[in-house]
Design a protein around this motif. Structure first.
Motif, PDB file in Angstrom:
ATOM      1  N   VAL A   1     -15.953 -60.382  64.473  1.00  0.00           N
ATOM      2  CA  VAL A   1     -14.738 -60.567  63.905  1.00  0.00           C
ATOM      3  C   VAL A   1     -14.410 -62.567  63.329  1.00  0.00           C
ATOM      4  O   VAL A   1     -13.894 -62.950  62.778  1.00  0.00           O
ATOM      5  CB  VAL A   1     -13.951 -61.168  65.067  1.00  0.00           C
ATOM      6  CG1 VAL A   1     -12.709 -61.665  65.097  1.00  0.00           C
ATOM      7  CG2 VAL A   1     -13.979 -60.094  65.531  1.00  0.00           C
ATOM      8  N   GLY A   2     -15.188 -63.030  63.837  1.00  0.00           N
ATOM      9  CA  GLY A   2     -15.494 -64.645  63.700  1.00  0.00           C
ATOM     10  C   GLY A   2     -16.018 -64.844  62.503  1.00  0.00           C
ATOM     11  O   GLY A   2     -15.232 -65.532  61.080  1.00  0.00           O
ATOM     12  N   ARG A   3     -16.641 -63.969  62.026  1.00  0.00           N
ATOM     13  CA  ARG A   3     -17.475 -63.673  60.519  1.00  0.00           C
ATOM     14  C   ARG A   3     -16.569 -63.171  58.970  1.00  0.00           C
ATOM     15  O   ARG A   3     -15.908 -64.249  58.616  1.00  0.00           O
ATOM     16  CB  ARG A   3     -18.851 -62.886  59.973  1.00  0.00           C
ATOM     17  CG  ARG A   3     -19.238 -62.310  58.664  1.00  0.00           C
ATOM     18  CD  ARG A   3     -19.629 -63.674  58.505  1.00  0.00           C
ATOM     19  NE  ARG A   3     -20.211 -64.085  56.639  1.00  0.00           N
ATOM     20  CZ  ARG A   3     -20.012 -65.057  56.140  1.00  0.00           C
ATOM     21  NH1 ARG A   3     -20.002 -66.094  55.745  1.00  0.00           N
ATOM     22  NH2 ARG A   3     -21.291 -64.744  55.175  1.00  0.00           N
ATOM     23  N   SER A   4     -15.585 -62.742  59.399  1.00  0.00           N
ATOM     24  CA  SER A   4     -14.498 -62.335  59.621  1.00  0.00           C
ATOM     25  C   SER A   4     -14.113 -63.417  58.600  1.00  0.00           C
ATOM     26  O   SER A   4     -12.775 -64.157  57.694  1.00  0.00           O
ATOM     27  CB  SER A   4     -13.315 -61.462  59.655  1.00  0.00           C
ATOM     28  OG  SER A   4     -14.346 -60.254  59.413  1.00  0.00           O
ATOM     29  N   LEU A   5     -13.243 -63.957  60.217  1.00  0.00           N
ATOM     30  CA  LEU A   5     -12.161 -65.333  60.096  1.00  0.00           C
ATOM     31  C   LEU A   5     -12.950 -66.812  59.118  1.00  0.00           C
ATOM     32  O   LEU A   5     -12.470 -67.248  57.936  1.00  0.00           O
ATOM     33  CB  LEU A   5     -11.838 -65.862  61.120  1.00  0.00           C
ATOM     34  CG  LEU A   5     -11.058 -64.548  62.058  1.00  0.00           C
ATOM     35  CD1 LEU A   5     -10.705 -65.131  63.400  1.00  0.00           C
ATOM     36  CD2 LEU A   5      -9.248 -64.088  61.730  1.00  0.00           C
ATOM     37  N   GLU A   6     -14.174 -66.585  59.439  1.00  0.00           N
ATOM     38  CA  GLU A   6     -14.429 -67.836  59.064  1.00  0.00           C
ATOM     39  C   GLU A   6     -14.953 -67.608  56.569  1.00  0.00           C
ATOM     40  O   GLU A   6     -14.760 -68.302  56.213  1.00  0.00           O
ATOM     41  CB  GLU A   6     -16.169 -67.935  58.931  1.00  0.00           C
ATOM     42  CG  GLU A   6     -17.022 -68.785  58.010  1.00  0.00           C
ATOM     43  CD  GLU A   6     -18.487 -68.538  57.346  1.00  0.00           C
ATOM     44  OE1 GLU A   6     -18.301 -69.701  56.364  1.00  0.00           O
ATOM     45  OE2 GLU A   6     -17.473 -67.621  56.622  1.00  0.00           O
ATOM     46  N   ARG A   7     -15.199 -65.713  56.378  1.00  0.00           N
ATOM     47  CA  ARG A   7     -14.638 -66.157  54.804  1.00  0.00           C
ATOM     48  C   ARG A   7     -13.368 -65.507  54.472  1.00  0.00           C
ATOM     49  O   ARG A   7     -12.968 -66.450  53.722  1.00  0.00           O
ATOM     50  CB  ARG A   7     -14.674 -64.531  55.076  1.00  0.00           C
ATOM     51  CG  ARG A   7     -16.470 -63.809  55.083  1.00  0.00           C
ATOM     52  CD  ARG A   7     -17.186 -64.623  53.865  1.00  0.00           C
ATOM     53  NE  ARG A   7     -17.144 -63.904  52.636  1.00  0.00           N
ATOM     54  CZ  ARG A   7     -17.102 -64.677  51.788  1.00  0.00           C
ATOM     55  NH1 ARG A   7     -17.149 -65.823  51.495  1.00  0.00           N
ATOM     56  NH2 ARG A   7     -17.635 -64.244  50.483  1.00  0.00           N
ATOM     57  N   VAL A   8     -12.182 -65.638  55.544  1.00  0.00           N
ATOM     58  CA  VAL A   8     -10.678 -65.603  54.886  1.00  0.00           C
ATOM     59  C   VAL A   8     -11.147 -67.810  54.819  1.00  0.00           C
ATOM     60  O   VAL A   8     -10.346 -67.646  53.883  1.00  0.00           O
ATOM     61  CB  VAL A   8      -9.401 -65.523  56.207  1.00  0.00           C
ATOM     62  CG1 VAL A   8      -8.602 -66.149  55.190  1.00  0.00           C
ATOM     63  CG2 VAL A   8      -9.672 -64.044  56.095  1.00  0.00           C
ATOM     64  N   GLY A   9     -11.589 -68.293  55.583  1.00  0.00           N
ATOM     65  CA  GLY A   9     -11.198 -69.746  54.924  1.00  0.00           C
ATOM     66  C   GLY A   9     -12.190 -70.367  53.585  1.00  0.00           C
ATOM     67  O   GLY A   9     -11.305 -71.243  53.348  1.00  0.00           O
ATOM     68  N   ASP A  10     -13.421 -69.414  53.805  1.00  0.00           N
ATOM     69  CA  ASP A  10     -13.983 -69.245  52.569  1.00  0.00           C
ATOM     70  C   ASP A  10     -13.244 -69.146  51.452  1.00  0.00           C
ATOM     71  O   ASP A  10     -13.585 -70.000  49.983  1.00  0.00           O
ATOM     72  CB  ASP A  10     -15.224 -68.697  52.376  1.00  0.00           C
ATOM     73  CG  ASP A  10     -16.445 -69.132  53.511  1.00  0.00           C
ATOM     74  OD1 ASP A  10     -16.656 -70.404  53.466  1.00  0.00           O
ATOM     75  OD2 ASP A  10     -17.534 -68.578  53.478  1.00  0.00           O
ATOM     76  N   HIS A  11     -12.540 -67.976  51.658  1.00  0.00           N
ATOM     77  CA  HIS A  11     -11.852 -67.591  50.030  1.00  0.00           C
ATOM     78  C   HIS A  11     -10.739 -68.851  49.552  1.00  0.00           C
ATOM     79  O   HIS A  11     -10.222 -69.052  49.004  1.00  0.00           O
ATOM     80  CB  HIS A  11     -10.995 -66.916  50.438  1.00  0.00           C
ATOM     81  CG  HIS A  11     -11.978 -65.303  50.068  1.00  0.00           C
ATOM     82  ND1 HIS A  11     -12.804 -65.119  48.653  1.00  0.00           N
ATOM     83  CD2 HIS A  11     -12.676 -64.285  50.969  1.00  0.00           C
ATOM     84  CE1 HIS A  11     -13.524 -64.437  49.106  1.00  0.00           C
ATOM     85  NE2 HIS A  11     -13.952 -63.535  50.875  1.00  0.00           N
ATOM     86  N   MET A  12     -10.100 -69.015  50.890  1.00  0.00           N
ATOM     87  CA  MET A  12      -8.865 -70.218  50.942  1.00  0.00           C
ATOM     88  C   MET A  12      -9.599 -71.398  50.128  1.00  0.00           C
ATOM     89  O   MET A  12      -9.187 -71.972  48.506  1.00  0.00           O
ATOM     90  CB  MET A  12      -7.895 -70.760  51.645  1.00  0.00           C
ATOM     91  CG  MET A  12      -7.455 -70.038  52.535  1.00  0.00           C
ATOM     92  SD  MET A  12      -6.207 -70.273  53.750  1.00  0.00           S
ATOM     93  CE  MET A  12      -5.732 -68.689  54.585  1.00  0.00           C
ATOM     94  N   GLU A  13     -11.120 -71.788  50.301  1.00  0.00           N
ATOM     95  CA  GLU A  13     -11.406 -73.391  49.885  1.00  0.00           C
ATOM     96  C   GLU A  13     -11.847 -72.560  48.649  1.00  0.00           C
ATOM     97  O   GLU A  13     -11.304 -73.649  47.963  1.00  0.00           O
ATOM     98  CB  GLU A  13     -12.879 -72.955  50.546  1.00  0.00           C
ATOM     99  CG  GLU A  13     -14.036 -74.290  50.099  1.00  0.00           C
ATOM    100  CD  GLU A  13     -15.061 -75.123  50.421  1.00  0.00           C
ATOM    101  OE1 GLU A  13     -15.410 -75.884  50.321  1.00  0.00           O
ATOM    102  OE2 GLU A  13     -14.799 -73.714  51.719  1.00  0.00           O
ATOM    103  N   ASN A  14     -12.095 -71.940  47.844  1.00  0.00           N
ATOM    104  CA  ASN A  14     -12.255 -70.610  46.759  1.00  0.00           C
ATOM    105  C   ASN A  14     -10.500 -71.522  45.542  1.00  0.00           C
ATOM    106  O   ASN A  14     -11.194 -72.454  44.285  1.00  0.00           O
ATOM    107  CB  ASN A  14     -12.485 -70.246  46.328  1.00  0.00           C
ATOM    108  CG  ASN A  14     -13.983 -69.288  46.828  1.00  0.00           C
ATOM    109  OD1 ASN A  14     -14.873 -70.331  46.805  1.00  0.00           O
ATOM    110  ND2 ASN A  14     -14.382 -68.320  46.741  1.00  0.00           N
TER     111      ASN A  14
END
Length: 214
Positions: free
Chosen positions: A186-199
Motif C-alpha cells: 500500500v505504501g509503495r502504491s502511494l509512493e508511486r502516485v507521488g512519483d507520477h505527480m512529480e513527473n
C-alpha cells in the motif's frame, strides 16, 4: 485560425486538469476503504478509474487531432507534448489508487496490525500535491510546480518510515509478515502516485519557459 487553436488547446488542457481532478477524487474514497474499513466504497474507486481511462483516450485523440490540424509550434507544441506525456502518468496514478483501495478492502477482513497514521498522512499529502499541481498547470506557475516536487520528498520520507516500522513488526512476530507485506505494498502504491505527480510537475518548467532543466 489562431483563435480556433487556442480554443482547442484550452479544451485539452482543461481535459487533462479534469482527469487529474478525477484521480484526486479517488484518494479520499480509497482512504475511506483503507483507514475506515468502508469496503463498500471500493466500487466507487473502480468506477472513477474507468472514468480516468476514458478521459485519457478522449484527450489523447484530441491532442493528435490538434497536431494534425494545426501543426502547433513553440509553446503550443510544448503544451500538447506536456499533456500527451502526462496522460500516462495520470492514468497510472489512478491504477495505483485502485490498488490501495483493493488492498485496503482485503486488510479490512482481519484486525488491523496497527493504526495507519503514516499512510493517512501520505494520502492527505498526495491530495495536497494534486491540488497544487492542478493550480500550477492552470496558472503556468513554475514555482508552484517546483513546490509540488518538494512535497513529494515528504511522501518518500513517510514511505521509508512505514517500511522501517513494518520490518520491526515482522521481526517481532512472524505472524505479522503477511499483513505487513501488504501494508508495504500500500505504501509503495502511494509512493508511486507521488512519483507520477512529480513527473508531471517537472514538465511544467519546459512548457512555460522552453528551457529544459540541466
Amino acid at each position: 485560425m489562431r483563435e480556433v487553436l487556442e480554443n482547442d488547446l484550452r479544451s485539452v488542457l482543461n481535459g487533462a486538469l479534469n482527469m487529474l481532478g478525477t484521480v484526486e477524487q479517488m484518494l479520499p474514497v480509497a482512504a475511506d476503504v483503507l483507514l475506515h474499513e468502508q469496503t463498500e466504497r471500493l466500487s466507487e474507486v473502480r468506477a472513477l478509474d474507468l472514468e480516468v481511462d476514458a478521459q485519457e483516450a478522449r484527450i489523447e485523440a484530441e491532442c493528435l487531432r490538434i497536431i494534425a490540424r494545426h501543426q502547433p509550434v513553440a509553446r503550443d507544441l510544448r503544451l500538447v507534448a506536456l499533456i500527451l506525456k502526462s496522460l500516462s502518468d495520470i492514468e497510472r496514478m489512478g491504477d495505483y489508487v485502485v490498488h490501495v483501495a483493493e488492498d485496503g478492502a482485503e486488510l479490512a477482513q482481519a484486525p488491523a496490525l496497527k493504526k495507519y497514521v503514516n499512510l493517512a498522512r501520505m494520502l492527505a499529502r498526495l491530495g495536497e500535491m494534486s491540488q497544487n499541481l492542478r493550480t500550477a498547470i492552470a496558472d503556468r506557475d513554475v514555482a508552484r510546480a517546483e513546490a509540488t516536487i518538494v512535497m513529494d520528498d515528504e511522501v518518500d520520507d513517510l514511505y521509508e518510515q512505514i517500511q522501517r516500522e513494518l520490518v520491526t513488526y515482522m521481526l517481532e512476530d512472524p505472524r505479522n509478515i503477511s499483513k505487513a507485506l501488504m501494508l508495504m505494498r500500500v505504501g509503495r502504491s502511494l509512493e508511486r502516485v507521488g512519483d507520477h505527480m512529480e513527473n508531471v510537475a517537472e514538465r511544467v518548467r519546459y512548457w512555460v519557459t522552453g528551457v529544459r532543466e540541466a
